[in-house]
Design an enzyme around this catalytic site. Structure first.
Site, mmCIF file in Angstrom:
data_model
loop_
_atom_site.group_PDB
_atom_site.id
_atom_site.type_symbol
_atom_site.label_atom_id
_atom_site.label_comp_id
_atom_site.label_asym_id
_atom_site.label_seq_id
_atom_site.Cartn_x
_atom_site.Cartn_y
_atom_site.Cartn_z
ATOM 1 C CD GLU A 1 92.578 22.811 54.932
ATOM 2 O OE1 GLU A 1 92.557 22.455 56.138
ATOM 3 O OE2 GLU A 1 92.773 23.977 54.564
ATOM 4 C CE1 TYR B 1 62.968 27.879 48.676
ATOM 5 C CE2 TYR B 1 63.634 30.188 48.662
ATOM 6 C CZ TYR B 1 62.714 29.200 48.358
ATOM 7 O OH TYR B 1 61.545 29.532 47.751
#
Length: 215
Positions: free
Chosen positions: A70, A116
């Site tokens: 990745e 949040y």
């Protein structure tokens, strides 16, 4: 703390939080004109210095362990700008589950249900499905429109950047929680934050949020 030890500590934290099942996920930390990244098949809970690779910002392996497949995903984020100093890529269950769903908007996979999420993560686009390790993942990140510091990869997981590893880890945990709440509430009428509320939060906390939901 040495850069290698920062990665080792962050890996253990993510496993302890239940965000890295099995030997999944990878981490990286920028170091000047290169970055250190966890190696292929490395378990985040049992990292050693021998599990780390050094890679250029363009994705060229410079030394150490064989780099994670990745790596293009991480390089793509670093190429977006110097504000991206650390990257966390996870297959955490709630983020994976939401990445299999239709996104909330064209630029945000996650609905704005809590302050949040808006404050700490900000808009989080859903990027197209690619096979794990596909170099096109890096291009998708590098070329995606609009500001963002987290994304869901369709049917795959999450990728999150931070100003340092602690920041990236905390942001990844907040994204996982936002995905969990989205999934818990998706079959019920729910109250999303209003555009005014989102704008106030984004401005106060310098969080990226520029798009509205799909009509």
């Amino acid at each position: 703390m040495r850069i290698q030890n920062q990665l080792i500590t962050a890996g253990r934290r993510l496993v302890d939080m239940g965000l890295s099942p099995g030997a999944t996920g990878n981490l990286s930390l920028r170091d000047g004109d290169s970055f250190l990244i966890t190696g292929t098949g490395a378990s985040l809970g049992h990292l050693t210095e021998a599990d780390l690779a050094r890679v250029s910002l363009t994705g060229v392996h410079l030394g150490g362990a064989p780099a994670s497949k990745e790596t293009p995903l991480h390089a793509g984020f670093y190429q977006r700008g110097a504000e991206h100093q650390a990257i966390v890529h996870l297959h955490s269950p709630q983020a994976v589950a939401l990445s299999c769903r239709t996104p909330w908007s064209d630029a945000n996979a996650v609905p704005p249900l809590t302050p949040y999420f808006v404050m700490r993560v900000g808009q989080t686009p859903l990027l197209p499905y690619r096979h794990p390790g596909d170099a096109a993942l890096g291009e998708d990140i590098r070329c995606a429109r609009g500001p963002f510091r987290a994304a869901l990869l369709a049917n795959h997981g999450s990728v999150v950047s931070g100003k340092d590893l602690d920041d990236a880890v905390e942001r990844a945990a907040e994204l996982e929680e936002a995905c969990r709440i989205a999934l818990l509430t998706e079959n019920s009428p729910r109250r999303e934050l209003t555009p005014i509320q989102i704008g106030e939060l984004a401005e106060r906390w310098n969080s990226p949020w520029t798009h509205s939901p799909v009509d």
